[in-house]
Design a protein around this motif. Structure first.
Motif: not given
Length: 784
Positions: A634-663
């Protein structure tokens, strides 16, 4: 025979030098003259030879540590190749000044560049005793060490060795040259200035260069705070810093200290009582060993290395990266960055709350904040700790600025929208949903785009098809959607149709104009899939900066982490590559913000209306979900700042399906609206807390003072299915570009099915959140 032997040792040290000097008339010319030399009074030929030797020697700035500062003034790192902190003469203890003079050159304030009395005393001592006594003045020692230091800083180790060589005719000539330099110094500078240079220059052992670093290293005090026994100890170390290091040879260091104290008493610098008391003082070290200056030891190692890499692009620091790094490590620079530790901590906390460090799924995440209108990178963070050793939750890679980057999915659609607006389209422009004439490999209804749709340089080859599905709920084929609705709901086939009509190469030019390139610094792939759906890899910082350009009203500023650089003298150096320029009109920027605000406010869109910012702050942005949720954004902004957030696998792309994160269990494929977007909201809410609420400029050029957007309650009370517009009676005309292009990669191209037509699926009222089966070519889900 004994006298002759000793005489030989004298000439080994001074003989040839003195003989040559006498032959040249130097003794008469200048060596016996007082501090402000008068070499010009000499008239013989030997003096002319001496005067013809290069004699210009300036007290150049000493190599000292630089400082990289965060926006709050805290120190991120102190790069250096010599641990030195230069201090002015009035910030050095008088005890230290006296002690150094007493042990090194007791007549320093009385003689000129060469001490005639000391010279003949050394000759007599070496003839009639077993020792070898030197005759170099403190000024001569300064010259020798300065030349050696300059050679070391320049990486010339051979020259550094020659600077201290005493043997052979070349050594004697070098001594003459150094003497000439000493004469030059004594003519240009006062004795206090020379002593100040010496005290800041010499090595005191233990990686401490100069008296300030030594005072901190051994006693944990400033040079101005050194007492008598401490000063005497440091002055004594200079003679043999390797052997007299008080950490490793306390007994030897104390013995040498007491010699210095005796010298000070003999020269009436201290009283007998002071001498005895100081000599009986036990060695009281308060070790403050120099910490590694490497960014690796910084709490914010990733950003620190980003700064280092950026500084190596700056011509003001040198002609090439090697020279620039040398300047950084020796120039005493003060580098003021834009980095906010507070914002960085917010990014780290909010990312790790959703995507914990070292999670069992092996999923990485990162975020970066850029300031609109300046390009300054305000903060970055990721869910790993810096480490070259690797391991779970550890990495030496900065996910936000380095490497090849990651496929950015439908966040790329902003460039198609901007291109459309620049070509006169309006936010309400209607685009027809193409027919579903085939199915994707996963069985979803799709449209097959061909060379006729993309015939040009950024298009498809003859006989090649690009099979593209939409996500549920499937828009009705043949219906019409507004540009705003198609953006909010991220309808792939509508955007592919847009790009076909606008010209794929034209959209690519817009993407490149906004500074979005592959992580390797080249233009993204010139294929329909890459241009329309972001299948190429880009870095979060470039993407955040592109959105910041829209937030600023169309001013593009290259992303950079440094506000200013000052040299050791406090002079500001010119920064390169930071100039801003207008790349789109304010009207286009305002219309773009209006369209992308709908991604957040429309409950039918890809964020479900769930991530509106606190306090009714106006914001705009876009989700991005790669095939199989290998990368979500998600990449979004207000007049003061723009922020990009990325989630994935750094080393090699891998599908994210039926996963558990932070419970939390994510059933099916993870969409950007379900994970990346909430992280973005949490970061923005915290980072903007306490800042004034600002609003986007409207297309008419006015900026509202109160919220022009629907409130949270107005946008989330219902969750109706999308409204589609009936097609007009006439058929839409396509305007394909006219250039040619190689076909897209096979991963984005599907072979045509046995039949090119498929039965239209019924219109669904299923909500946007998708946990069902795969829905996109080559693997679920599509770019959203």
């Amino acid at each position: 025979m004994r006298v002759a032997s000793r005489l030989g040792s004298v000439f080994s040290l001074l003989g040839a030098f003195v003989a040559t000097a006498v032959a040249m008339g130097l003794i008469v010319a200048c060596l016996f003259l007082p501090a402000i030399g008068a070499a010009g009074q000499a008239t013989n030929g030997g003096v002319k030879l001496f005067n013809d030797m290069p004699g210009s020697f300036a007290m150049n700035p000493l190599a000292q540590q630089s400082r990289i500062l965060a926006s709050d003034g805290s120190v991120l790192a102190t790069p250096f190749n010599q641990n030195r902190i230069v201090v002015p003469f009035n910030k050095i203890s008088d005890y230290m000044k006296h002690a150094q003079v007493a042990i090194e050159d007791e007549r320093f304030y009385e003689h000129g560049a060469l001490d005639s009395r000391g010279l003949f005393r050394a000759i007599g001592s070496n003839i009639f005793s077993n020792g070898t006594q030197g005759a170099s003045t403190l000024t001569q020692q300064y010259v020798k060490i300065a030349i050696q230091n300059q050679a070391i800083n320049a990486g010339n180790t051979e020259k550094a060795k020659r600077a201290v060589s005493r043997t052979g005719m070349e050594g004697y000539v070098r001594k003459l040259q150094q003497l000439k330099y000493a004469v030059s110094l004594e003519q240009k500078y006062t004795k206090d200035q020379i002593l100040d240079g010496y005290l800041n220059l010499v090595y005191y052992g233990g990686q401490a260069y100069g008296v300030e670093a030594a005072a901190r290293q051994y006693f944990g005090v400033h040079a101005s705070e050194l007492n008598l026994p401490q000063s005497a100890l440091l002055a004594g170390v200079v003679n043999e810093p390797g052997n007299l290091d008080p950490f490793t040879n306390a007994k030897g260091a104390v013995a040498r200290r007491n010699v210095v104290l005796t010298k000070m008493y003999q020269q009436k610098m201290i009283t007998r009582d002071q001498m005895i008391k100081a000599q009986n003082t036990k060695l009281k070290l308060n070790p403050h060993p120099v910490q590694s200056n490497s960014c690796a030891n910084s709490k914010y190692a990733y950003f620190c290395y980003y700064v280092i890499d950026w500084l190596q692009t700056q011509p003001a620091l040198g002609k090439n990266p090697k020279e620039r790094m040398a300047t950084l490590e020796s120039g005493g620079l003060t580098i003021q960055t834009s980095f906010s530790p507070k914002m960085a901590d917010i990014i780290d906390k909010q990312i790790r709350a959703k995507v914990p460090q070292g999670n069992s799924e092996g999923i990485d995440s990162a975020g970066v904040i850029v300031q609109p209108g300046t390009g300054l990178v305000l903060a970055s963070g990721q869910n790993t700790s810096y480490s070259n050793a690797g391991g779970s939750g550890k990495s030496a890679s900065d996910f936000t600025v380095s490497g090849e980057g990651y496929a950015y999915g439908s966040t790329a659609k902003i460039f198609a929208v901007i291109t459309a607006l620049e070509n006169g389209w309006s936010p309400d422009k209607k685009i027809q949903v193409p027919v579903y004439d085939t199915t994707s490999a996963a069985g979803a209804p799709a449209h097959a785009f061909t060379h006729q749709d993309f015939p040009a340089g950024c298009g498809l080859g003859r006989g090649e098809k690009w099979v593209l599905p939409n996500d549920k709920p499937y828009p009705k084929a043949g219906s019409y959607m507004s540009l705003t609705d198609a953006t909010a709901q991220s309808v792939n086939t509508v955007f592919a149709t847009m790009v076909s009509q606008l010209g794929a190469c034209n959209v690519l030019k817009t993407t490149d104009k906004f500074g979005v390139q592959s992580g390797t610094g080249t233009t993204i792939k010139a294929t329909p899939a890459s241009i329309t759906l972001g299948t190429s890899n880009v870095t979060p910082v470039d993407l955040a900066n592109a959105y910041a350009t829209v937030a600023s009203g169309g001013m593009y500023c290259p992303p950079h982490p440094v506000v200013s650089i000052k040299n050791g003298n406090g002079k500001k150096l010119k920064l390169s590559g930071i100039k801003c320029k207008r790349i789109i009109s304010k009207k286009v920027a305002a219309e773009t913000s209006k369209i992308f605000e709908s991604v957040l406010t429309d409950p039918r869109g890809t964020t479900h209306g769930d991530i509106l910012l606190a306090g009714d702050r106006q914001a705009a942005g876009k989700t991005g979900t790669e095939d199989g949720s290998a990368n979500i954004w998600f990449v979004g902004y207000t007049p003061q700042m723009a922020t990009a957030v990325w989630v994935g696998h750094h080393q090699a792309p891998k599908y994210m399906k039926d996963i558990t994160l932070a419970g939390h269990f994510y059933k099916g494929y993870v969409f950007a609206g379900d994970l990346a977007a909430p992280i973005w909201k949490n970061i923005m809410d915290q980072a903007l807390k306490g800042q004034p609420i600002e609003y986007f400029m409207k297309p008419d050029g006015t900026t509202p003072k109160s919220s022009p957007s629907p409130t949270t309650s107005e946008t989330t009370t219902t969750s109706n299915p999308p409204t589609y517009y009936p097609p007009p009676a006439t058929t839409q005309t396509y305007q394909p570009p006219s250039t040619t292009q190689a076909p897209p990669p096979s991963s984005t191209t599907q072979p045509p099915p046995a039949t090119t037509t498929t039965t239209q699926p019924p219109k669904t009222t299923e909500p946007p959140k998708q946990t069902g089966p795969p829905r996109h070519t080559g693997g679920p889900p599509s770019k959203k």
